[in-house]
Design a protein around this motif. Structure first.
Motif, PDB file in Angstrom:
ATOM      1  N   LEU A  45      12.430  37.314  17.527  1.00 51.17           N
ATOM      2  CA  LEU A  45      12.761  38.427  17.922  1.00 51.17           C
ATOM      3  C   LEU A  45      14.255  38.977  17.771  1.00 51.17           C
ATOM      4  O   LEU A  45      14.940  40.659  17.105  1.00 51.17           O
ATOM      5  CB  LEU A  45      12.470  38.867  19.690  1.00 51.17           C
ATOM      6  CG  LEU A  45      11.356  38.211  20.753  1.00 51.17           C
ATOM      7  CD1 LEU A  45      11.626  39.015  21.642  1.00 51.17           C
ATOM      8  CD2 LEU A  45      10.358  39.893  19.069  1.00 51.17           C
ATOM      9  N   SER A  46      15.020  38.384  17.922  1.00 57.88           N
ATOM     10  CA  SER A  46      16.449  38.433  17.265  1.00 57.88           C
ATOM     11  C   SER A  46      16.417  38.898  15.522  1.00 57.88           C
ATOM     12  O   SER A  46      17.038  39.765  15.050  1.00 57.88           O
ATOM     13  CB  SER A  46      17.455  37.442  16.812  1.00 57.88           C
ATOM     14  OG  SER A  46      19.428  38.033  16.675  1.00 57.88           O
ATOM     15  N   ASN A  47      16.018  38.002  15.097  1.00 56.75           N
ATOM     16  CA  ASN A  47      15.813  37.831  13.652  1.00 56.75           C
ATOM     17  C   ASN A  47      14.800  39.522  13.743  1.00 56.75           C
ATOM     18  O   ASN A  47      15.135  40.339  11.890  1.00 56.75           O
ATOM     19  CB  ASN A  47      15.212  36.717  12.982  1.00 56.75           C
ATOM     20  CG  ASN A  47      16.310  36.078  12.895  1.00 56.75           C
ATOM     21  OD1 ASN A  47      17.363  35.914  13.038  1.00 56.75           O
ATOM     22  ND2 ASN A  47      16.318  34.307  12.964  1.00 56.75           N
ATOM     23  N   GLN A  51      18.723  41.725  15.629  1.00 57.76           N
ATOM     24  CA  GLN A  51      19.769  42.146  16.383  1.00 57.76           C
ATOM     25  C   GLN A  51      20.876  41.101  16.701  1.00 57.76           C
ATOM     26  O   GLN A  51      20.879  40.046  15.717  1.00 57.76           O
ATOM     27  CB  GLN A  51      19.055  41.557  17.816  1.00 57.76           C
ATOM     28  CG  GLN A  51      18.615  42.439  17.953  1.00 57.76           C
ATOM     29  CD  GLN A  51      18.828  43.951  18.458  1.00 57.76           C
ATOM     30  OE1 GLN A  51      19.954  44.288  19.267  1.00 57.76           O
ATOM     31  NE2 GLN A  51      17.358  44.650  18.370  1.00 57.76           N
ATOM     32  N   ASP A  52      22.128  41.295  17.349  1.00 57.72           N
ATOM     33  CA  ASP A  52      23.437  40.345  16.960  1.00 57.72           C
ATOM     34  C   ASP A  52      23.091  39.531  18.078  1.00 57.72           C
ATOM     35  O   ASP A  52      22.248  39.079  18.894  1.00 57.72           O
ATOM     36  CB  ASP A  52      24.543  41.345  17.276  1.00 57.72           C
ATOM     37  CG  ASP A  52      24.867  41.740  18.795  1.00 57.72           C
ATOM     38  OD1 ASP A  52      23.869  41.540  19.518  1.00 57.72           O
ATOM     39  OD2 ASP A  52      25.259  43.356  18.259  1.00 57.72           O
ATOM     40  N   TYR A  53      24.172  38.586  18.019  1.00 57.31           N
ATOM     41  CA  TYR A  53      24.580  37.515  18.959  1.00 57.31           C
ATOM     42  C   TYR A  53      24.533  37.653  20.401  1.00 57.31           C
ATOM     43  O   TYR A  53      23.729  37.210  21.583  1.00 57.31           O
ATOM     44  CB  TYR A  53      25.517  36.382  18.953  1.00 57.31           C
ATOM     45  CG  TYR A  53      25.725  35.990  17.241  1.00 57.31           C
ATOM     46  CD1 TYR A  53      24.820  34.318  17.407  1.00 57.31           C
ATOM     47  CD2 TYR A  53      26.316  36.568  16.058  1.00 57.31           C
ATOM     48  CE1 TYR A  53      24.223  34.046  16.457  1.00 57.31           C
ATOM     49  CE2 TYR A  53      26.533  35.799  15.397  1.00 57.31           C
ATOM     50  CZ  TYR A  53      25.173  34.597  14.866  1.00 57.31           C
ATOM     51  OH  TYR A  53      25.326  33.746  14.231  1.00 57.31           O
ATOM     52  N   ILE A  58      21.674  37.140  25.815  1.00 54.59           N
ATOM     53  CA  ILE A  58      22.162  37.298  27.005  1.00 54.59           C
ATOM     54  C   ILE A  58      20.131  37.418  27.226  1.00 54.59           C
ATOM     55  O   ILE A  58      19.500  36.830  28.145  1.00 54.59           O
ATOM     56  CB  ILE A  58      21.679  39.136  27.395  1.00 54.59           C
ATOM     57  CG1 ILE A  58      23.114  39.446  27.310  1.00 54.59           C
ATOM     58  CG2 ILE A  58      20.757  39.915  28.231  1.00 54.59           C
ATOM     59  CD1 ILE A  58      23.159  41.089  26.801  1.00 54.59           C
ATOM     60  N   PHE A  59      19.039  36.938  26.279  1.00 52.68           N
ATOM     61  CA  PHE A  59      17.709  36.389  26.185  1.00 52.68           C
ATOM     62  C   PHE A  59      17.680  35.249  26.717  1.00 52.68           C
ATOM     63  O   PHE A  59      16.639  34.387  27.570  1.00 52.68           O
ATOM     64  CB  PHE A  59      17.499  36.710  24.465  1.00 52.68           C
ATOM     65  CG  PHE A  59      16.191  36.747  24.875  1.00 52.68           C
ATOM     66  CD1 PHE A  59      15.072  37.397  25.036  1.00 52.68           C
ATOM     67  CD2 PHE A  59      15.473  35.584  24.274  1.00 52.68           C
ATOM     68  CE1 PHE A  59      13.436  37.652  25.029  1.00 52.68           C
ATOM     69  CE2 PHE A  59      13.940  35.292  24.773  1.00 52.68           C
ATOM     70  CZ  PHE A  59      13.274  35.321  24.583  1.00 52.68           C
ATOM     71  N   LEU A  60      18.902  34.309  26.451  1.00 48.60           N
ATOM     72  CA  LEU A  60      18.738  33.043  26.659  1.00 48.60           C
ATOM     73  C   LEU A  60      18.883  32.349  28.372  1.00 48.60           C
ATOM     74  O   LEU A  60      19.407  31.709  28.275  1.00 48.60           O
ATOM     75  CB  LEU A  60      19.607  32.443  26.230  1.00 48.60           C
ATOM     76  CG  LEU A  60      18.666  31.984  23.797  1.00 48.60           C
ATOM     77  CD1 LEU A  60      20.111  31.192  23.485  1.00 48.60           C
ATOM     78  CD2 LEU A  60      17.088  31.279  24.655  1.00 48.60           C
TER      79      LEU A  60
END
Length: 237
Positions: A45-47, A51-53, A58-60
């Motif tokens: 989803l980040s890729n 999205q940034d780190y 937060i997702f993890l």
């Protein structure tokens, strides 16, 4: 299988089967796979949305608290434990409080993340109840998820049928603690099928009481102990 005796606050004895080291390790591997899959979704989803780190961090967060959250939500089980049909229970048969779940989760740092989980493995193998350090500190156990049996349901507490006669008059010398011991050993024997540890306990208890009461008998242990109870009830009925 190893039975664990749990004495509740209501003074009721429960017998449970502790989870084996293998079952716990497989459950941990399955949980690691779930966490890994969740992390991959976050990275994807980040890729996908550039999205940034901060997003992935937060997702993890739920993955970091995975074990604590799942055991709280599902009454002592994670997805891995559900598959293996094992669960966390309180050492005194009560509902596991939040503080116990929290303590055993914090001590995963010692049991699992330090020295490649060797601390937890050694602790489980050496502990009579199969407890890792976190379990000992939190007063929890990991058992097979099966119906527990109350000692009261297993006790040989029935009075002998009419027409029976006293075989061992020395039964009048039995103390309350002896009667309770006989009931517990017979109950455990019935549950365990009179094999292994249960057979040893029956034999040792029978031998001890024969010596104490000065009785010589060729009866097999389980029959001898049952007869002692019958005689005790006949004498004091």
């Amino acid at each position: 299988m190893t039975a664990i005796k749990i004495q509740t606050a209501q003074n009721t004895l429960l017998y449970q089967t502790k989870a084996s080291l293998g079952e716990r390790m497989i459950a941990s591997v399955l949980d690691a796979m779930v966490i890994g899959a969740y992390a991959l979704i976050g990275i994807f989803l980040s890729n996908l949305f550039s999205q940034d780190y901060l997003f992935i961090t937060i997702f993890l967060i739920p993955a970091y608290f995975y074990t604590l959250l799942l055991e709280l939500l599902f009454n002592g089980q994670t997805f891995g434990k559900m598959v293996m049909k094992i669960k966390v229970v309180h050492g005194e048969g009560e509902n596991v409080p939040f503080t116990s779940y929290l303590l055993r989760w914090i001590l995963r740092l010692v049991d699992i993340w330090m020295l490649f989980a060797s601390v937890g493995v050694v602790s489980i193998l050496l502990s009579k109840k199969g407890q890792r350090v976190g379990d000992i500190a939190a007063n929890t156990l990991v058992i097979r998820k099966e119906a527990s049996q109350k000692l009261q349901e297993l006790r040989y507490a029935k009075k002998p049928e009419g027409g029976k006669k006293v075989v061992f008059s020395q039964a009048n010398l039995l103390e309350d603690k002896d009667i309770e011991l006989i009931r517990e050993v017979l109950a455990f024997g019935k549950e365990a099928g009179y094999y292994g540890t249960a057979a040893t306990m029956l034999k040792q208890t029978s031998k001890s009481l024969k010596k104490k009461l000065h009785i010589e008998s060729d009866m097999i242990p389980v029959k001898f102990l049952e007869q002692l109870l019958d005689d005790y009830y006949l004498i004091y009925s």
